[in-house]
Design an enzyme around this catalytic site. Structure first.
Site, mmCIF file in Angstrom:
data_model
loop_
_atom_site.group_PDB
_atom_site.id
_atom_site.type_symbol
_atom_site.label_atom_id
_atom_site.label_comp_id
_atom_site.label_asym_id
_atom_site.label_seq_id
_atom_site.Cartn_x
_atom_site.Cartn_y
_atom_site.Cartn_z
ATOM 1 C CG HIS A 123 30.418 -45.609 -0.092
ATOM 2 N ND1 HIS A 123 31.161 -44.450 -0.018
ATOM 3 C CD2 HIS A 123 29.265 -45.247 -0.725
ATOM 4 C CE1 HIS A 123 30.494 -43.455 -0.594
ATOM 5 N NE2 HIS A 123 29.345 -43.915 -1.020
ATOM 6 C CB SER A 161 28.437 -43.660 -4.164
ATOM 7 O OG SER A 161 27.469 -43.414 -3.182
#
Length: 204
Positions: A130, A105
């Site tokens: 993501h 992330s």
């Protein structure tokens, strides 16, 4: 003792002999003298402030010498992560990034945001990208709509950053971040998130 107190109690101390006698440092402070910063655990405001402060301090010490940022993080707050990212781009020294363990992330975005040619993974590291997560929002429909628009703007901003540092086009980034995309070190290199996979320290 809470988890943080236990973790702090387990941090090793290093004792050095100087002309003025002995001096002890916690291991992270000693490594900071070598221009090494650790970004470990959840990215949140307090941790981000500490990393930003260390980056600014090392720039003031020597604006022409590289800083080494070691990352082992599952990600976390987008705003906290972007404060670190912006500081990395703002300061004069090159910031070399190294993934140890995982960079997921916001951790992956910070890994990719290191100086070109100086972004690394150790062989068994994992990287995951993501889209930003929208937590369980509550409140009026109009408030939820405002937050939904903000998350779409953040997604576009993060995709642009990843595209800039990886060389992937926006459409590819948008598709790949639509769901969690996990990569090993070699895959991260091929994707453009890092420049090299290191299994031994390069001397000299």
């Amino acid at each position: 003792m809470n988890k943080l107190e236990i973790a702090n109690a387990l941090v090793p101390m290093v004792v050095e002999q100087t002309a003025r006698g002995e001096r002890s440092y916690d291991i992270y402070s000693r490594l900071l003298k070598e221009r090494i910063i650790f970004l470990v655990g959840q990215v949140e405001d307090h941790m981000a402030n500490l990393v930003v402060a260390q980056l600014l301090f090392l720039e003031s010490e020597n604006p022409d010498k590289d800083i080494h940022l070691y990352i082992n993080s599952p990600g976390g707050s987008v705003t906290a992560g972007l404060s670190i990212y912006d500081t990395m781009q703002f300061i004069k020294p090159d910031v070399s990034t190294m993934c140890i363990g995982q960079a997921a992330s916001m951790g992956a975005l910070l890994l990719s945001g290191g100086a070109a040619g100086k972004r690394y993974c150790l062989p068994h590291s994992r990287v995951m990208i993501h889209q930003p997560l929208l937590g369980g929002l509550q409140g009026q429909a109009s408030d939820i709509e405002i937050h939904a628009k903000e998350i779409l703007l953040l997604r576009e901003k993060l995709n642009n950053i990843l595209s800039k540092h990886t060389g992937q086009d926006i459409e590819t980034i948008a598709r790949d971040t639509d769901r969690d995309k996990f990569m090993d070190a070699e895959m991260a290199k091929n994707y453009g998130l890092i420049d090299s996979v290191l299994d031994k320290r390069v001397v000299g």
